[in-house]
Motif scaffolding. Structure first.
Motif, mmCIF file in Angstrom:
data_model
loop_
_atom_site.group_PDB
_atom_site.id
_atom_site.type_symbol
_atom_site.label_atom_id
_atom_site.label_comp_id
_atom_site.label_asym_id
_atom_site.label_seq_id
_atom_site.Cartn_x
_atom_site.Cartn_y
_atom_site.Cartn_z
ATOM 1 N N ASN A 116 -19.427 -5.427 -2.663
ATOM 2 C CA ASN A 116 -18.571 -4.252 -2.587
ATOM 3 C C ASN A 116 -18.739 -3.621 -1.208
ATOM 4 O O ASN A 116 -19.674 -3.923 -0.468
ATOM 5 C CB ASN A 116 -18.885 -3.263 -3.707
ATOM 6 C CG ASN A 116 -20.342 -2.814 -3.710
ATOM 7 O OD1 ASN A 116 -21.251 -3.529 -3.297
ATOM 8 N ND2 ASN A 116 -20.579 -1.608 -4.204
ATOM 9 N N ARG A 212 -13.263 -3.006 -6.450
ATOM 10 C CA ARG A 212 -12.432 -4.073 -7.006
ATOM 11 C C ARG A 212 -12.264 -5.166 -5.956
ATOM 12 O O ARG A 212 -12.030 -4.877 -4.784
ATOM 13 C CB ARG A 212 -11.046 -3.547 -7.393
ATOM 14 C CG ARG A 212 -11.062 -2.434 -8.454
ATOM 15 C CD ARG A 212 -11.063 -2.987 -9.853
ATOM 16 N NE ARG A 212 -11.216 -1.927 -10.857
ATOM 17 C CZ ARG A 212 -10.203 -1.194 -11.342
ATOM 18 N NH1 ARG A 212 -8.982 -1.397 -10.891
ATOM 19 N NH2 ARG A 212 -10.424 -0.273 -12.255
ATOM 20 N N ASP A 318 -16.192 -9.215 -9.820
ATOM 21 C CA ASP A 318 -16.148 -7.814 -10.252
ATOM 22 C C ASP A 318 -17.178 -7.537 -11.332
ATOM 23 O O ASP A 318 -17.852 -6.490 -11.315
ATOM 24 C CB ASP A 318 -14.748 -7.466 -10.766
ATOM 25 C CG ASP A 318 -13.745 -7.256 -9.639
ATOM 26 O OD1 ASP A 318 -14.179 -7.157 -8.478
ATOM 27 O OD2 ASP A 318 -12.535 -7.198 -9.926
#
Length: 393
Positions: A116, A212, A318
Motif C-alpha cells: 500500500n 486498494r 488487497d
C-alpha cells in the motif's frame, strides 16, 4: 546468454534504470558542485546563514558534501549512508518500528514487493530498512517521473536504486510504450538480474486512507511476457514474478493536513493544483514529522499460488494488505469523533495518553479540513472491517 541479455538491457533500460556502481563517483562529483542541490541543503541546514550570506552557506554545504562523499564508490556505500540517516530519523520521529513476516521469506529469491502507498519516500525506505536489518539486499524502487522535477532529485533517487515509472507521457500510444518498457524492466530485474523490486499497489498515495490495488498496475506486470507469448497462462506469468504483498501502517501521517486539502478540493469539484516542488516538501515532511508507531508486515509469497486472472491477483493482494494492516488508537479515536459506524469501534486498548496526543494533533487542523482529516484515519477501520460501508457511502 545472460551476459548478452544484460549488455542489451543496459542500453535498453538506460532511460529508467538506477545508476550502476561504475557511475557513482561521477554522479556524486556532479552533485557536490550542483548549485541547486547546495541551495536546497543550505535552506534546510543553515537557514539563517543562507538568508544573510547564501553564497557562504552554499560553499560550506559543498565542502561538507565532498567530505561526506569520500569513500562512497558504489550504490552499496551510498545506501549505508542512507541507512544511518534512517536510523537517526527513526530515533527522532518513530515511537516503535514493528517488522513482521520477513523471516518467513526465502532470502535467496528475488521478490516483487507490492505494498500500500501512504508516503512518497518512506514506504519503500521502511521496506529497505527491514531488509537491511536482516542482512538482505535492498530493493529497486519504482518512482513516478512526476517527482523528478530537478536533475539533482533524479540523481539522488537513482543513486538509491530508484527506477522511473511513467506518469506524464503525452498520449495513449506513448504511455503504452512506456509501460511496456517498464514491464520488461521489472521482469528483467527479477528473472535475469536476481534483484528485488518495490512497487506501490496504485499510482499516487491513498490520501483518503483507503488502500486498494489498481488492476492497471497488475495488468502492466504481464505486458512484457504477453507480448512475447500471447498464449502463456497468466498464472505462470504471475508466479514467475515472485510477488509478496506488504502492508505498511503509520499511527500518524505527517502529511495528513496537506492530504486533507486535496480531499476537500476533490469533494468540492475543484482542481487541486500543487505548488512548485510540493512533492519534495511532502517528502521532507514525511521524513521529519512525528509518525508514532510504524508497522511493516511482509505477507505470504504468491509464487506457489495460481492466479488465472488479474482480478484474482488483485483480490489476494488487497486481502493480505488489509489483513496485515495495524489499526492504531488514532484510527479508532477518529472514527469515534466522526460518530459513525459505532459497531466497528474497539476502544479497549486506548489510554488517556492516546487521547491527549490525538486531541493535540486534531487541534492543529484548520477547521474547514477537520472532517477530511478525521476520515483519513477512520477509513482504514472501515476498509479493513466492513468495506461494503465505503461502497454504500
Amino acid at each position: 546468454m545472460k551476459s548478452d541479455i544484460s549488455e542489451h538491457a543496459e542500453n535498453r533500460f538506460d532511460a529508467l534504470r538506477p545508476y550502476k556502481d561504475s557511475e557513482v563517483p561521477g554522479v556524486l562529483k556532479r552533485l557536490s558542485h550542483d548549485d541547486e542541490f547546495q541551495a536546497a541543503i543550505a535552506r534546510y541546514q543553515l537557514p539563517r546563514l543562507d538568508a544573510w550570506a547564501p553564497w557562504l552557506a552554499r560553499a560550506l554545504v559543498g565542502v561538507s558534501l565532498r567530505r561526506k562523499m569520500r569513500g562512497v564508490n558504489t550504490i552499496g556505500d551510498f545506501q549505508v549512508h542512507i541507512a544511518d540517516y534512517m536510523r537517526q530519523m527513526i530515533d527522532r520521529t518513530v515511537d516503535e518500528l514493528i517488522i513482521e513476516g520477513l523471516d518467513e521469506l526465502d532470502p535467496s529469491k528475488p521478490r516483487l514487493f507490492i505494498s500500500n502507498h501512504r508516503d512518497i519516500s518512506l514506504d519503500p525506505a521502511f521496506v529497505n530498512l527491514a531488509l537491511h536489518f536482516k542482512g538482505r539486499d535492498t530493493v529497486r524502487i519504482a518512482i513516478g517521473d512526476n517527482l523528478l522535477e530537478k536533475p539533482f532529485v533524479s540523481a539522488l533517487m537513482r543513486l538509491n536504486k530508484s527506477f522511473v515509472v511513467p506518469r506524464s507521457s503525452a498520449g495513449k500510444r506513448e504511455m503504452l510504450k512506456a509501460f511496456q518498457l517498464l514491464s520488461e524492466y521489472i521482469q528483467y530485474s527479477i528473472q535475469h538480474d536476481n534483484h528485488s523490486i518495490w512497487l506501490a499497489q496504485r499510482q499516487g498515495r491513498a490520501k483518503n486512507g483507503i488502500d486498494r490495488t489498481d488492476p492497471g498496475i497488475i495488468k502492466m506486470l504481464s505486458m512484457a511476457e504477453r507480448s512475447r507469448q500471447r498464449d502463456k497462462p497468466m498464472a505462470e506469468i504471475f508466479a514467475e514474478l515472485n510477488i509478496v504483498p506488504v502492508s505498511i501502517s503509520y499511527e500518524y501521517d505527517p502529511c495528513d493536513i496537506n492530504k486533507a486539502r486535496e480531499l476537500e478540493a476533490a469533494a468540492e469539484g475543484r482542481e487541486y493544483r500543487k505548488q512548485a516542488f510540493e512533492d519534495m516538501r511532502s517528502i521532507a515532511a514525511g521524513i521529519t514529522g512525528q509518525k508514532g508507531r510504524v508497522k511493516v508486515r511482509f505477507g505470504t509469497a504468491l509464487d506457489q499460488h495460481s492466479f488465472d486472472s488479474t482480478d484474482e491477483l488483485v483480490k489476494e493482494i488487497d486481502r493480505q494488505v488489509l489483513s496485515g494492516y495495524q489499526l492504531f488508537p488514532s484510527h479508532y479515536l477518529a472514527l469515534e469523533m466522526l460518530g459513525i459506524h459505532p459497531q466497528l469501534l474497539d476502544m479497549s486498548g486506548i489510554t488517556e495518553k492516546h487521547r491527549q496526543r490525538f486531541n493535540a494533533r486534531y487541534a492543529e487542523v484548520p477547521e474547514h479540513l477537520k472532517n477530511w482529516w478525521l476520515h483519513q484515519y477512520a477509513n482504514p477501520i472501515i476498509n479493513c472491517k466492513a468495506p461494503e460501508l465505503l461502497e454504500a457511502g
